[in-house]
Enzyme design. Structure first.
Site, mmCIF file in Angstrom:
data_model
loop_
_atom_site.group_PDB
_atom_site.id
_atom_site.type_symbol
_atom_site.label_atom_id
_atom_site.label_comp_id
_atom_site.label_asym_id
_atom_site.label_seq_id
_atom_site.Cartn_x
_atom_site.Cartn_y
_atom_site.Cartn_z
ATOM 1 N N ALA A 83 -9.870 -31.230 23.322
ATOM 2 C CA ALA A 83 -8.625 -30.713 22.988
ATOM 3 C C ALA A 83 -8.136 -29.455 23.817
ATOM 4 C CB ALA A 83 -8.872 -30.284 21.511
ATOM 5 N N SER A 110 -7.620 -36.749 23.690
ATOM 6 C CA SER A 110 -7.946 -36.074 22.209
ATOM 7 C C SER A 110 -6.457 -35.982 21.513
ATOM 8 C CB SER A 110 -8.206 -34.781 22.382
ATOM 9 O OG SER A 110 -8.130 -33.910 21.210
ATOM 10 N N GLN A 132 -8.613 -40.772 21.130
ATOM 11 C CA GLN A 132 -9.445 -40.248 20.356
ATOM 12 C C GLN A 132 -8.605 -39.966 18.938
ATOM 13 O OE1 GLN A 132 -9.229 -36.792 19.356
ATOM 14 N NE2 GLN A 132 -10.840 -37.218 17.614
ATOM 15 N N TYR A 134 -8.667 -38.866 14.413
ATOM 16 C CA TYR A 134 -9.332 -38.552 13.227
ATOM 17 C C TYR A 134 -8.589 -39.241 12.342
ATOM 18 C CZ TYR A 134 -11.248 -34.494 15.541
ATOM 19 O OH TYR A 134 -12.133 -33.675 16.615
ATOM 20 N N THR A 160 -13.554 -40.342 15.773
ATOM 21 C CA THR A 160 -14.439 -39.227 15.668
ATOM 22 C C THR A 160 -15.075 -39.252 14.170
ATOM 23 O OG1 THR A 160 -13.599 -37.799 17.248
ATOM 24 C CG2 THR A 160 -14.989 -36.869 15.663
ATOM 25 N N ARG A 169 -18.734 -22.277 15.220
ATOM 26 C CA ARG A 169 -18.897 -21.679 16.231
ATOM 27 C C ARG A 169 -18.697 -20.461 16.580
ATOM 28 N NH1 ARG A 169 -14.731 -26.718 17.986
ATOM 29 N NH2 ARG A 169 -16.216 -28.430 16.860
ATOM 30 N N LYS A 236 -17.182 -42.483 17.461
ATOM 31 C CA LYS A 236 -17.715 -41.455 18.206
ATOM 32 C C LYS A 236 -18.648 -40.384 17.414
ATOM 33 C CE LYS A 236 -16.429 -37.980 21.503
ATOM 34 N NZ LYS A 236 -17.113 -36.911 20.941
ATOM 35 N N SER A 258 -23.314 -39.523 20.668
ATOM 36 C CA SER A 258 -22.593 -38.155 20.783
ATOM 37 C C SER A 258 -22.978 -37.019 19.687
ATOM 38 C CB SER A 258 -21.103 -38.205 20.891
ATOM 39 O OG SER A 258 -20.564 -36.973 21.098
ATOM 40 N N HIS A 260 -20.944 -34.399 19.649
ATOM 41 C CA HIS A 260 -19.690 -33.684 19.662
ATOM 42 C C HIS A 260 -19.804 -32.588 20.619
ATOM 43 C CE1 HIS A 260 -15.842 -33.457 17.159
ATOM 44 N NE2 HIS A 260 -15.675 -32.560 17.878
ATOM 45 N N ARG A 263 -21.234 -29.343 19.071
ATOM 46 C CA ARG A 263 -20.256 -28.224 18.597
ATOM 47 C C ARG A 263 -19.973 -28.495 17.086
ATOM 48 N NH1 ARG A 263 -16.522 -26.071 22.163
ATOM 49 N NH2 ARG A 263 -14.573 -26.573 21.179
ATOM 50 N N GLY A 293 -22.430 -35.712 26.551
ATOM 51 C CA GLY A 293 -22.982 -34.488 26.163
ATOM 52 C C GLY A 293 -23.973 -34.291 27.178
ATOM 53 N N VAL A 295 -24.011 -34.055 30.191
ATOM 54 C CA VAL A 295 -24.119 -34.613 31.744
ATOM 55 C C VAL A 295 -23.199 -33.638 32.627
ATOM 56 C CG1 VAL A 295 -23.061 -36.357 33.010
ATOM 57 C CG2 VAL A 295 -23.959 -37.046 30.604
ATOM 58 N N ARG A 316 -16.928 -31.368 29.768
ATOM 59 C CA ARG A 316 -16.800 -30.008 30.325
ATOM 60 C C ARG A 316 -16.784 -30.178 31.732
ATOM 61 N NH1 ARG A 316 -20.308 -29.141 26.026
ATOM 62 N NH2 ARG A 316 -19.736 -27.747 24.546
#
Length: 372
Positions: A83, A110, A132, A134, A160, A169, A236, A258, A260, A263, A293, A295, A316
């Site tokens: 996002a 996203s 992706q 929701y 998701t 977080r 996902k 995954s 997520h 998170r 996740g 990687v 990331r």
């Protein structure tokens, strides 16, 4: 500042990005749930898998081509949804989509993007693009997004399923994170609220998403989603064999193993360590298994494929590339991962993605898969 050529691995990009990004966006991108045990565990899992190289094989030719959802792709990894990418660089999601397009890989956009899905599609018309999604409290919002994604040429929907609410977080809560006012959640403009401002009590992301997400979502809603689209549906956020089998039962074309990005909830297992059991139990089905996740190297990608992943998605690393150099930075990150994967294949004695199997890795005994 040194050029991108001086950055030779994903870690170099991560360290450079940490010096470029302001604190709040950096914390948003890098943080995990709780005390981040699962975030660290997702990375460490790859170190627990050892390579078993074979020698004296003809490795003069190496092919990374794979097949995903019935279509050939020149490499078995792509860009995962993330996002709010324009916080990292003005080009945002467009840079990531164009980088994936240039290398022929898959880009997943996203829903919570700072560039509309139509603008991303127009900017990278030949890219393989997935969207992706929701399922929101207001089903009409979901219906409109699905229709727009199909009209814009997205090939699949990535639903998701591990976010009835957003996880805790701590970094975002401390920062009382809000999306900077010059940006908006572009896909929601004209449909519903598109700003993401904290009330001052905590994370603006959590507050924003909590106002939209439907915590009553259940497996029956997969049937509803299938009823409004002909696009393949990928689920996902799967971390158990039980849910993987339910995904097959409810007609998923694929699943992403995954957490997520670690998170959502802390102290869950790493996606990699649950992958072998899920793959074993889905043998003989038409449901493809992907993973994300933790990687950060091409060797990590090799290990995930060896344990049965059809496709590996990175998030990331692409964000760090974006922060360091926009599209050029993402392209360099993807090229680095591709080269590292090629070298790992050659030095283990494998020359095609289909040949990368569990024969070439040693995994911890407690990862050995079994039937339910």
């Amino acid at each position: 500042m040194a050029t991108l050529d001086s950055l030779v691995c994903v870690k170099d990009f991560e360290e450079r990005a940490a010096g470029i990004l302001e604190k709040h966006p950096l914390d948003y991108y890098k943080s995990g749930a709780g005390h981040e045990n699962s975030l660290q565990g997702a990375r460490d899992a790859y170190l627990r898998v050892q390579l078993k190289p074979r020698v004296l094989r003809d490795v003069s030719k190496c092919c990374l081509t794979s097949t995903v959802l019935g279509k050939s792709t020149p490499m078995p990894f792509g860009v995962a949804p993330a996002a709010l990418q324009r916080m990292a660089h003005p080009e945002g999601e467009i840079a990531n989509a164009r980088a994936a397009e240039k290398l022929g890989s898959i880009f997943v956009l996203s829903t919570l993007s700072t560039t509309s899905l139509e603008d991303v599609a127009a900017a990278a018309p030949t890219a393989r693009k997935w969207f992706q999604l929701y399922i929101y409290k207001d089903r009409e919002v979901t219906r409109q997004l699905v229709k727009r994604a199909a009209n814009a040429g997205f090939e699949a929907l990535v639903l998701t399923v591990d976010a009835p609410i957003l996880g805790i977080r701590y970094a975002d809560a401390r920062n009382k994170f809000s999306l900077p006012p010059q940006f908006e959640v572009a896909n929601f403009k004209g449909i519903t609220r598109s700003d993401m401002t904290s009330s001052g009590e905590g994370s603006g992301v959590n507050e924003y998403v909590a106002s939209l997400l439907d915590s009553s979502l259940s497996w029956k809603d997969i049937a509803w989603l299938k009823s409004i689209t002909s696009l393949p549906i990928i689920l996902k956020g799967i971390l158990t064999v039980e849910d993987a089998l339910l995904a097959v039962e409810h007609g998923a074309a694929g699943i992403v193993v995954s957490s997520h990005g670690a998170r959502q909830i802390d102290t869950v297992p790493s996606p990699l360590e649950v992958l072998p059991a899920i793959v074993e139990n889905l043998k003989g089905t038409n449901c493809e298994v992907y993973i994300d996740g933790g990687v950060s190297t091409g060797t990590d990608i090799f290990k995930a494929i060896a344990l049965g992943a059809k496709m590996v998605f990175v998030k990331r690393p692409a964000i760090w590339g974006l922060a360091c150099g926009g599209q050029e930075g993402v392209e360099r990150v993807l090229h680095i991962l591709k080269r590292e994967l090629e070298v790992t294949m050659v030095l283990t004695g494998t020359t095609s993605i289909d040949a990368v199997t569990r024969e070439y890795v040693r995994i911890p005994p407690d990862w050995i898969s079994s039937k339910l």
